[in-house]
Design an enzyme around this catalytic site. Sequence first.
Site, PDB file in Angstrom:
ATOM      1  N   ASP A  27       0.861  -1.179   0.000  1.00 64.25           N
ATOM      2  CA  ASP A  27       0.000   0.000   0.000  1.00 64.25           C
ATOM      3  C   ASP A  27       0.905   1.240   0.000  1.00 64.25           C
ATOM      4  O   ASP A  27       2.121   1.162   0.155  1.00 64.25           O
ATOM      5  CB  ASP A  27      -0.976  -0.016   1.174  1.00 64.25           C
TER       6      ASP A  27
HETATM    7  C1  NOJ Z   1      -4.163   3.767  -0.073  1.00 61.99           C
HETATM    8  C2  NOJ Z   1      -5.308   2.814   0.072  1.00 61.99           C
HETATM    9  O1  NOJ Z   1      -5.239   2.151   1.327  1.00 61.99           O
HETATM   10  C3  NOJ Z   1      -5.398   1.771  -1.024  1.00 61.99           C
HETATM   11  O2  NOJ Z   1      -6.622   1.102  -0.891  1.00 61.99           O
HETATM   12  C4  NOJ Z   1      -5.249   2.395  -2.372  1.00 61.99           C
HETATM   13  O3  NOJ Z   1      -5.347   1.413  -3.380  1.00 61.99           O
HETATM   14  C5  NOJ Z   1      -3.907   3.106  -2.441  1.00 61.99           C
HETATM   15  N1  NOJ Z   1      -3.849   4.133  -1.422  1.00 61.99           N
HETATM   16  C6  NOJ Z   1      -3.633   3.711  -3.812  1.00 61.99           C
HETATM   17  O4  NOJ Z   1      -4.463   4.780  -4.065  1.00 61.99           O
END
Ligand code: NOJ
Length: 711
Positions: free
Chosen positions: A257
């Site tokens: 993430d």
């Molecule tokens: C943070 C989020 O937790 C995740 O779900 C997302 O795909 C990513 N950012 C990318 O935007």
Amino acid sequence: MNRIDRLLAEMTLEEKIGQLSMLAAGFSVTGPVLGGDTTGDVRTGRAGSLLNVYGPEATRRIQRVAVEESRLAIPLLLGFDAVHGHRTVFPLPIGEAAAFDPDLWEETARASAAQAAADGVKLTFAPMIDIARDPRWGRIAESPGEDPLLASLFGEAKIRGFQGEDLHEAGSVAATAKHFVAYGAANAGRDYASTDLSERTLRETYLPPFVAAVDAGVAAVMPAFSDLAGVPLTADERLIGGWLRGEAGFEGVVISDYNAVAELVVHGVAADPAEAAALALRAGVDIDMMSHCYRDGLPEALDRGLVSLPEIERSVRRVLALKERLGLFETPHAADRPQPGTPSPDALRELAREAAVRSIVLLEHRGDVLPLDARPQRIAMVGPLADARAEMLGCWSGAGDSASAVSFFEGLALARPDCDIRLSPGVGIRDGDESGIAAALDLCAGSDVVLLCLGESRDMSGEAASRSDLDLPGIQRRFAEAVLALGKPMIVLLSAGRPLCVPWLAERADALLMTWFLGHEAGNAVADILTGRRSPTGRLPVSWPRTVGQVPLFYAERPTGRPASAEHYTSKYIDGPTAPLYPFGHGLTYGRFRLGAVVAEPADAREGDMLTVTIELTNEGPLAGEETVFLFVRKPVSRVSRARLEMKGFGKLALASGETGRLTLVLPVEALRFLDAALRPAIEHGAYELLVGPSADRARLVSYWIEVGAA
Ligand code: NOJ
């Protein structure tokens, strides 16, 4: 030599690590760090993938740098969050889950994939398949709800839709199952907070959707930001290397993430970026999203002996293999591929309307306030969500343009030109300005029926949007009490990314509809339900608490030795009910269904058998409707105490007024398998209760006993 071997033989260490680095370009959708100009990194092979760049021109420009100007001409992997739609926005996942309709889930994912691919995107960070049992957690909005079977079916359908038959296809994108795992079990519902749960709960509740995703061939998995019992998932060798890649047999790419690798230092499990990079890579995280830790830390980790070159190369192989599967080496510009079968703009709006109609849940209906009277009447639309196009898309609205969303007011005005429909918001969503209240009350007083449109703003759910209070925000409650006091026929539309604790409203509204955030076609879909053009069919994918003190709340609780009763020493609250305001599966229709007897065959079942469960339904109401029926099981006696109810299936039956029909659900005896005391999956023999009915409310379920024995 195949392409991947040849490339690996030619790549420098920097280029190898580049393939493992994903940078953000263009948009600041999320995360604490914003990418600057990434062109230089792409040209030098220091970035193998990007997130947040979309559109045919922008993606072509950056892809051209990769394939024409970088030394090895390796195409970029371009990712974007198409969480509930891309250009066309469908209902929030929690809303679409309420449709209990895998074909619909697949169709909206297919449409999103086609749109994303036409925008040059070949990877999406969806589906989110986190089990969510705590509405304080804002990301419940993005989840399919509380139940492992529901989340599994939802995830599978989304993956089928996103990925199609073959990732090579023009309209396919690689899907990412996220967030691995138990992210939704965050302490006190606070986003990103620590989690801690038993191995049994992990395996019975949180891992099954990921098993289903791997079995459906998901291309990527994203570990959660959080830690589980002290080990951040981004560094969890046991769960990523051992369980996901080992036990579950996942062969795809693991993408961290946003900034999560660097956050291993903040979690307190790594002393510096080199250690953080080594921990993540060794756990099996192939791509570092936006933390720069792989880029800045892996060379040093290699020097310090914390990782080996083969470990780095193993991840590079996986990333290149995904690029191959996506056909990027042959056609790097995804938007260039002929796009046969891309739905027309009209078809997409139609699909968005259908998905929105099927997501709406009729929570309360007293008297016959719905559908609206066919005769012309004066309708007052009040409340801050009555005419709020910009709110309708909800969180994670992808590349959707809220200017083309349809508000509730616009939708109803279009559907009922014969009515005198007037608007007065009264109050804002979160502010304390009372100046509009008097005008709104006047409007209501002079009308035949009131549509009171209340709820959250779109940014009050989703990432980093946890709440400690689940009532209406701002002064909406005060406003609503004043409107209710007028005693007019009152239809309440509730917009939110989570259940809101509003028993005071539920008790007094003549009709209460949960409209989540329904996407572009919100207003038209709501009008379809209000006018009776369509009967509501949505059912709650989560138990709906009465007060925030009841959470976490879910139907599949294990029994206690002291079930709640009038006795003092029992499992209950001394200051309120233990039962939810609405149970999992709750949702009314315009029909009135009576359930007849249930029959399951064979009643004396053996392992390996297929059970056929049949129930008779009669629509005793004056209007047609479609009933959703759930099949639960209960094993009253077993060595490990089982949940009071476990959902094993669901089905739907549409019946005209006065009609009787039969619904048959098929269940393999295999599905009764659970983990024994040693956590080994086994089918325990003996008596099982099958319970069939319209929700997880025990009092409304019809039961049938079967005996299960050896094959
Ligand atoms: C943070 C989020 O937790 C995740 O779900 C997302 O795909 C990513 N950012 C990318 O935007």
